[in-house]
Design a protein around this motif. Structure first.
Motif, PDB file in Angstrom:
ATOM      1  N   ALA A 143     -11.211 -19.303 -26.938  1.00 58.81           N
ATOM      2  CA  ALA A 143     -12.319 -19.712 -26.074  1.00 58.81           C
ATOM      3  C   ALA A 143     -12.625 -18.604 -25.082  1.00 58.81           C
ATOM      4  O   ALA A 143     -11.734 -18.029 -24.467  1.00 58.81           O
ATOM      5  CB  ALA A 143     -11.957 -20.996 -25.317  1.00 58.81           C
ATOM      6  N   GLY A 144     -13.921 -18.307 -24.904  1.00 53.44           N
ATOM      7  CA  GLY A 144     -14.310 -17.281 -23.958  1.00 53.44           C
ATOM      8  C   GLY A 144     -14.517 -15.929 -24.579  1.00 53.44           C
ATOM      9  O   GLY A 144     -15.014 -15.008 -23.936  1.00 53.44           O
ATOM     10  N   SER A 145     -14.117 -15.714 -25.837  1.00 50.91           N
ATOM     11  CA  SER A 145     -14.221 -14.393 -26.441  1.00 50.91           C
ATOM     12  C   SER A 145     -15.667 -14.003 -26.727  1.00 50.91           C
ATOM     13  O   SER A 145     -15.952 -12.865 -27.022  1.00 50.91           O
ATOM     14  CB  SER A 145     -13.398 -14.350 -27.735  1.00 50.91           C
ATOM     15  N   TRP A 146     -16.607 -14.977 -26.659  1.00 50.03           N
ATOM     16  CA  TRP A 146     -18.016 -14.672 -26.879  1.00 50.03           C
ATOM     17  C   TRP A 146     -18.720 -14.305 -25.578  1.00 50.03           C
ATOM     18  O   TRP A 146     -19.869 -13.905 -25.602  1.00 50.03           O
ATOM     19  CB  TRP A 146     -18.727 -15.892 -27.469  1.00 50.03           C
ATOM     20  N   LEU A 147     -18.082 -14.496 -24.436  1.00 51.08           N
ATOM     21  CA  LEU A 147     -18.775 -14.360 -23.164  1.00 51.08           C
ATOM     22  C   LEU A 147     -19.008 -12.902 -22.788  1.00 51.08           C
ATOM     23  O   LEU A 147     -18.256 -12.011 -23.158  1.00 51.08           O
ATOM     24  CB  LEU A 147     -17.955 -15.021 -22.053  1.00 51.08           C
ATOM     25  N   SER A 148     -20.071 -12.705 -22.018  1.00 48.86           N
ATOM     26  CA  SER A 148     -20.328 -11.408 -21.404  1.00 48.86           C
ATOM     27  C   SER A 148     -20.911 -11.669 -20.036  1.00 48.86           C
ATOM     28  O   SER A 148     -21.363 -12.782 -19.733  1.00 48.86           O
ATOM     29  CB  SER A 148     -21.312 -10.584 -22.251  1.00 48.86           C
ATOM     30  N   LYS A 149     -20.927 -10.643 -19.198  1.00 55.20           N
ATOM     31  CA  LYS A 149     -21.443 -10.826 -17.837  1.00 55.20           C
ATOM     32  C   LYS A 149     -22.937 -11.147 -17.836  1.00 55.20           C
ATOM     33  O   LYS A 149     -23.470 -11.637 -16.837  1.00 55.20           O
ATOM     34  CB  LYS A 149     -21.173  -9.581 -17.004  1.00 55.20           C
ATOM     35  N   ALA A 150     -23.625 -10.887 -18.966  1.00 54.05           N
ATOM     36  CA  ALA A 150     -25.049 -11.182 -19.056  1.00 54.05           C
ATOM     37  C   ALA A 150     -25.311 -12.632 -19.434  1.00 54.05           C
ATOM     38  O   ALA A 150     -26.454 -13.101 -19.380  1.00 54.05           O
ATOM     39  CB  ALA A 150     -25.714 -10.252 -20.077  1.00 54.05           C
ATOM     40  N   SER A 151     -24.284 -13.362 -19.835  1.00 51.79           N
ATOM     41  CA  SER A 151     -24.461 -14.756 -20.222  1.00 51.79           C
ATOM     42  C   SER A 151     -24.867 -15.593 -19.015  1.00 51.79           C
ATOM     43  O   SER A 151     -24.534 -15.273 -17.869  1.00 51.79           O
ATOM     44  CB  SER A 151     -23.165 -15.311 -20.807  1.00 51.79           C
ATOM     45  N   GLU A 174      -8.084 -18.185 -18.277  1.00 48.47           N
ATOM     46  CA  GLU A 174      -8.172 -17.978 -19.724  1.00 48.47           C
ATOM     47  C   GLU A 174      -9.610 -18.128 -20.213  1.00 48.47           C
ATOM     48  O   GLU A 174     -10.061 -17.379 -21.084  1.00 48.47           O
ATOM     49  CB  GLU A 174      -7.253 -18.961 -20.447  1.00 48.47           C
ATOM     50  N   PHE A 175     -10.343 -19.083 -19.649  1.00 47.26           N
ATOM     51  CA  PHE A 175     -11.738 -19.287 -20.034  1.00 47.26           C
ATOM     52  C   PHE A 175     -12.617 -18.107 -19.603  1.00 47.26           C
ATOM     53  O   PHE A 175     -13.399 -17.575 -20.396  1.00 47.26           O
ATOM     54  CB  PHE A 175     -12.288 -20.567 -19.388  1.00 47.26           C
ATOM     55  N   PHE A 176     -12.491 -17.721 -18.323  1.00 47.51           N
ATOM     56  CA  PHE A 176     -13.457 -16.796 -17.728  1.00 47.51           C
ATOM     57  C   PHE A 176     -13.012 -15.335 -17.697  1.00 47.51           C
ATOM     58  O   PHE A 176     -13.767 -14.485 -17.210  1.00 47.51           O
ATOM     59  CB  PHE A 176     -13.786 -17.248 -16.296  1.00 47.51           C
ATOM     60  N   GLN A 177     -11.831 -15.036 -18.178  1.00 47.36           N
ATOM     61  CA  GLN A 177     -11.325 -13.668 -18.091  1.00 47.36           C
ATOM     62  C   GLN A 177     -12.296 -12.629 -18.651  1.00 47.36           C
ATOM     63  O   GLN A 177     -12.400 -11.528 -18.089  1.00 47.36           O
ATOM     64  CB  GLN A 177      -9.964 -13.553 -18.792  1.00 47.36           C
ATOM     65  N   PRO A 178     -13.044 -12.896 -19.734  1.00 49.05           N
ATOM     66  CA  PRO A 178     -13.957 -11.870 -20.253  1.00 49.05           C
ATOM     67  C   PRO A 178     -15.088 -11.477 -19.297  1.00 49.05           C
ATOM     68  O   PRO A 178     -15.691 -10.413 -19.485  1.00 49.05           O
ATOM     69  CB  PRO A 178     -14.534 -12.513 -21.526  1.00 49.05           C
ATOM     70  N   VAL A 179     -15.391 -12.315 -18.299  1.00 48.16           N
ATOM     71  CA  VAL A 179     -16.560 -12.010 -17.467  1.00 48.16           C
ATOM     72  C   VAL A 179     -16.232 -11.723 -16.006  1.00 48.16           C
ATOM     73  O   VAL A 179     -17.100 -11.251 -15.267  1.00 48.16           O
ATOM     74  CB  VAL A 179     -17.602 -13.155 -17.529  1.00 48.16           C
ATOM     75  N   ILE A 180     -15.036 -12.008 -15.552  1.00 48.95           N
ATOM     76  CA  ILE A 180     -14.697 -11.722 -14.155  1.00 48.95           C
ATOM     77  C   ILE A 180     -13.955 -10.397 -14.079  1.00 48.95           C
ATOM     78  O   ILE A 180     -13.226 -10.025 -14.977  1.00 48.95           O
ATOM     79  CB  ILE A 180     -13.861 -12.854 -13.521  1.00 48.95           C
ATOM     80  N   LYS A 181     -14.179  -9.684 -12.975  1.00 54.20           N
ATOM     81  CA  LYS A 181     -13.586  -8.358 -12.833  1.00 54.20           C
ATOM     82  C   LYS A 181     -12.079  -8.452 -12.657  1.00 54.20           C
ATOM     83  O   LYS A 181     -11.551  -9.428 -12.140  1.00 54.20           O
ATOM     84  CB  LYS A 181     -14.201  -7.642 -11.636  1.00 54.20           C
TER      85      LYS A 181
END
Length: 303
Positions: free
Chosen positions: A23-31, A226-233
């Motif tokens: 979960a979250g591997s599809w996220l980007s900061k542009a989402s 775990e959810f938001f790690q791809p988009v937070i600094k």
């Protein structure tokens, strides 16, 4: 395929397939805030649906545990998005996730209690009577959990909850970027954990309720990271690892405390009262030791 785009939601009776990417591997900061909800929720919903279907005919202890974990993750996710979902959408869903988690956890609780009683049996062979009785309680819990999970039509409920949440989010925050939102919710979860951890440090003697509150707050923070790690600094692997370590200590204490409560509240007609009492005395001693170990670990992270 644009994975940051708007995901079509399944119809109420659509069978989800479990996605193997985390979960979250599809996220980007542009989402957007609205877009990310589906990409985070759908894999967890898919796992919950699959687990519920498997457990309708299977009594695997790990399966019940993982179903409970899935509902806990959904509770954390709905809490994260509650500022835009509103009380009318988030509160009933969170309450139902908690109830279903408790239903799924009944079997797991008796598994844990049974294992602890087997350990107690090493010092008091008479406790074997209670071990056998606990095995029967576990079988009853399986029947109850399977009946409740089936009657609740988990798949239909989850699809409906997901559809309502996504519709509301699209109307309220479809164009808002996710990064600032995610960082704000993670910081709030961190502050809640710090506040509850400090409460433990302020008391010379740890209280069960305080340790339980720390455990719940730590789980919520870990799930959100775990959810938001791809988009937070920043890299949060170390924080997640530390939270997992603390959770293990708190979990060991909680297993003892929950098992003690379970045995005190149950009736064992075929077991002499003195045997039940002997097991409770053993659990009380173990609980005291694990409580100290857990409180030391909480004090370490609080400092």
């Amino acid at each position: 395929m644009n994975m940051d785009g708007d995901w079509p939601l399944p119809r109420p009776n659509t069978l989800f397939k479990v996605r193997r990417r985390p979960a979250g591997s599809w996220l980007s900061k542009a989402s957007s805030v609205a877009d990310t909800f589906s990409s985070l929720a759908m894999p967890v919903v898919a796992e919950a649906v699959q687990r519920a279907q498997q457990l309708s005919t299977n009594s695997d202890a790990e399966g019940f545990h993982q179903l409970r974990v899935a509902f806990r993750k959904l509770r954390a996710l709905y809490w994260a998005y509650s500022p835009y979902l509103g009380e009318e959408a988030s509160a009933p869903a969170i309450e139902e996730f908690a109830r279903l988690a408790a239903v799924a956890g009944g079997t797991r609780d008796w598994d844990i209690a049974g294992d602890l009683l087997k350990a107690a049996q090493a010092s008091n062979p008479s406790i074997e009577l209670l071990v056998v009785a606990a095995r029967e309680k576990r079988a009853q819990a399986v029947v109850h959990s399977q009946a409740m999970i089936k009657s609740d039509d988990v798949e239909s409920f989850l699809n409906g909850a997901l559809l309502r949440a996504q519709t509301m989010l699209q109307s309220r925050c479809n164009d808002l970027p996710v990064r600032a939102f995610a960082r704000k919710r993670v910081r709030l979860a961190q502050r809640k954990l710090q506040k509850r951890s400090r409460r433990v440090t302020l008391n010379e003697t740890a209280h069960e309720e305080d340790l339980h509150d720390v455990r719940k707050a730590g789980k919520k923070l870990r799930y959100l990271l775990e959810f938001f790690q791809p988009v937070i600094k920043g890299r949060h692997d170390r924080t997640i690892k530390e939270l997992t370590s603390v959770q293990n200590k708190l979990g060991q204490f909680n297993d003892i405390a929950a098992s003690e409560t379970l045995i005190r509240s149950a009736s064992f007609n075929e077991v002499p009262p003195e045997v039940v009492q002997a097991s409770l005395q053993w659990l009380e001693k173990q609980k005291f030791q694990r409580m100290h170990a857990a409180s030391r670990r909480v004090r370490a992270i609080a400092s």
